[in-house]
Design a protein around this motif. Structure first.
Motif, mmCIF file in Angstrom:
data_model
loop_
_atom_site.group_PDB
_atom_site.id
_atom_site.type_symbol
_atom_site.label_atom_id
_atom_site.label_comp_id
_atom_site.label_asym_id
_atom_site.label_seq_id
_atom_site.Cartn_x
_atom_site.Cartn_y
_atom_site.Cartn_z
ATOM 1 N N SER A 48 30.217 52.101 44.990
ATOM 2 C CA SER A 48 29.255 51.185 45.556
ATOM 3 C C SER A 48 29.419 49.805 45.665
ATOM 4 O O SER A 48 30.241 49.306 45.063
ATOM 5 N N ARG A 49 28.781 48.959 46.526
ATOM 6 C CA ARG A 49 29.038 47.484 46.709
ATOM 7 C C ARG A 49 28.476 46.934 45.155
ATOM 8 O O ARG A 49 29.160 46.095 44.745
ATOM 9 N N GLN A 50 27.471 47.752 44.575
ATOM 10 C CA GLN A 50 27.047 47.023 43.035
ATOM 11 C C GLN A 50 28.050 47.317 42.088
ATOM 12 O O GLN A 50 28.344 46.594 41.239
ATOM 13 N N GLN A 51 28.768 48.347 42.248
ATOM 14 C CA GLN A 51 29.917 48.702 41.307
ATOM 15 C C GLN A 51 31.094 47.978 41.531
ATOM 16 O O GLN A 51 31.554 47.631 40.615
ATOM 17 N N ILE A 52 31.490 47.854 42.686
ATOM 18 C CA ILE A 52 32.578 46.532 42.904
ATOM 19 C C ILE A 52 32.004 45.193 42.268
ATOM 20 O O ILE A 52 32.826 44.698 41.562
ATOM 21 N N LYS A 53 30.767 45.043 42.479
ATOM 22 C CA LYS A 53 30.405 43.652 41.707
ATOM 23 C C LYS A 53 30.526 43.537 40.342
ATOM 24 O O LYS A 53 30.900 42.825 39.750
ATOM 25 N N SER A 54 30.157 44.736 39.961
ATOM 26 C CA SER A 54 30.168 44.809 38.128
ATOM 27 C C SER A 54 31.361 44.887 37.945
ATOM 28 O O SER A 54 31.910 44.077 36.708
ATOM 29 N N LEU A 55 32.499 45.373 38.680
ATOM 30 C CA LEU A 55 33.856 45.593 38.338
ATOM 31 C C LEU A 55 34.620 44.122 38.166
ATOM 32 O O LEU A 55 34.979 43.680 37.397
ATOM 33 N N VAL A 56 34.123 43.540 39.229
ATOM 34 C CA VAL A 56 34.665 41.969 39.494
ATOM 35 C C VAL A 56 34.164 40.861 38.335
ATOM 36 O O VAL A 56 34.931 40.337 37.577
ATOM 37 N N LYS A 57 32.789 41.107 37.833
ATOM 38 C CA LYS A 57 32.239 40.272 36.871
ATOM 39 C C LYS A 57 32.755 40.609 35.566
ATOM 40 O O LYS A 57 32.900 39.861 34.836
ATOM 41 N N SER A 58 33.011 41.875 35.429
ATOM 42 C CA SER A 58 33.570 42.273 34.106
ATOM 43 C C SER A 58 35.263 41.721 33.841
ATOM 44 O O SER A 58 35.577 41.325 32.918
ATOM 45 N N TYR A 59 35.979 41.913 35.210
ATOM 46 C CA TYR A 59 37.216 41.442 35.214
ATOM 47 C C TYR A 59 37.246 39.873 34.961
ATOM 48 O O TYR A 59 37.914 39.410 34.063
ATOM 49 N N LYS A 60 36.480 38.917 35.541
ATOM 50 C CA LYS A 60 36.353 37.617 35.445
ATOM 51 C C LYS A 60 35.963 37.250 34.066
ATOM 52 O O LYS A 60 36.534 36.268 33.573
ATOM 53 N N ARG A 61 34.969 37.955 33.462
ATOM 54 C CA ARG A 61 34.596 37.744 32.069
ATOM 55 C C ARG A 61 35.814 37.762 31.253
ATOM 56 O O ARG A 61 35.997 37.288 30.233
ATOM 57 N N GLU A 62 36.267 39.182 31.321
ATOM 58 C CA GLU A 62 37.542 39.246 30.635
ATOM 59 C C GLU A 62 38.387 38.067 30.462
ATOM 60 O O GLU A 62 39.208 37.768 29.363
ATOM 61 N N ILE A 63 39.049 37.692 31.683
ATOM 62 C CA ILE A 63 39.912 36.489 31.859
ATOM 63 C C ILE A 63 39.501 35.401 31.026
ATOM 64 O O ILE A 63 40.224 34.742 30.540
ATOM 65 N N MET A 64 38.211 34.960 31.375
ATOM 66 C CA MET A 64 37.436 33.895 30.581
ATOM 67 C C MET A 64 37.631 33.919 29.227
ATOM 68 O O MET A 64 38.014 33.271 28.283
ATOM 69 N N GLU A 65 37.219 35.272 28.570
ATOM 70 C CA GLU A 65 37.269 35.637 27.153
ATOM 71 C C GLU A 65 38.812 35.429 26.678
ATOM 72 O O GLU A 65 38.975 34.640 25.658
ATOM 73 N N THR A 66 39.616 35.930 27.313
ATOM 74 C CA THR A 66 41.096 35.783 26.759
ATOM 75 C C THR A 66 41.585 34.439 26.963
ATOM 76 O O THR A 66 42.183 34.049 25.956
ATOM 77 N N GLY A 67 41.390 33.670 27.916
ATOM 78 C CA GLY A 67 41.543 32.193 27.879
ATOM 79 C C GLY A 67 41.061 31.500 27.017
ATOM 80 O O GLY A 67 41.674 30.643 25.990
ATOM 81 N N PHE A 68 39.643 31.937 26.489
ATOM 82 C CA PHE A 68 39.205 30.856 25.213
ATOM 83 C C PHE A 68 39.735 31.406 24.041
ATOM 84 O O PHE A 68 39.962 30.383 23.348
ATOM 85 N N GLU A 69 40.038 32.614 23.754
ATOM 86 C CA GLU A 69 40.480 33.016 22.575
ATOM 87 C C GLU A 69 42.110 32.309 22.625
ATOM 88 O O GLU A 69 42.439 31.996 21.286
ATOM 89 N N ALA A 70 42.813 32.392 23.434
ATOM 90 C CA ALA A 70 44.104 31.754 23.362
ATOM 91 C C ALA A 70 44.105 30.280 23.149
ATOM 92 O O ALA A 70 44.674 29.534 22.366
ATOM 93 N N GLU A 71 43.123 29.664 23.780
ATOM 94 C CA GLU A 71 42.808 28.030 23.515
ATOM 95 C C GLU A 71 42.231 27.893 22.097
ATOM 96 O O GLU A 71 42.826 26.960 21.361
ATOM 97 N N ASN A 72 41.872 28.745 21.451
ATOM 98 C CA ASN A 72 41.214 28.621 20.114
ATOM 99 C C ASN A 72 42.206 28.887 19.070
ATOM 100 O O ASN A 72 42.203 28.575 17.879
ATOM 101 N N GLU A 73 43.415 29.851 19.445
ATOM 102 C CA GLU A 73 44.345 29.865 18.479
ATOM 103 C C GLU A 73 45.173 28.814 18.221
ATOM 104 O O GLU A 73 45.993 28.761 17.238
ATOM 105 N N ASN A 74 45.233 27.783 19.250
ATOM 106 C CA ASN A 74 46.331 26.524 19.008
ATOM 107 C C ASN A 74 45.587 25.645 18.212
ATOM 108 O O ASN A 74 44.445 25.219 17.860
#
Length: 69
Positions: A43-69
C-alpha cells in the motif's frame, strides 16, 4: 534501497531516493524521477513506512560512523 513486490509476486529492490510519487489507483503505482512507473502489492502507507525506515537507517549509520572517528 527498499524491497517491494510486483503484482506477479516478484520481489525487487528500488532506490527510495528516486521515488517521486506513490499513488493508489486502486493498485499502488510508484513513479520515479526518471519517469518509469511500477505497480506493486504494498500500500501507499507501507511504501511510506519502508522509505522512512530506510532513511532512518542511513542517518543512524552515518551518525555511528561519525562518532567512531
Amino acid at each position: 534501497m527498499i524491497e517491494v513486490t510486483r503484482l506477479n509476486g516478484t520481489q525487487i529492490l528500488v532506490n527510495a531516493d528516486l521515488i517521486e510519487l506513490v499513488e493508489e489507483t486502486p493498485d499502488t503505482v510508484i513513479t520515479f524521477t526518471t519517469g518509469r512507473k511500477i505497480i506493486v502489492k504494498e500500500s501507499r502507507q507501507q511504501i511510506k513506512s519502508l522509505v522512512k525506515s530506510y532513511k532512518r537507517e542511513i542517518m543512524e549509520t552515518g551518525f555511528e560512523a561519525e562518532n567512531e572517528n
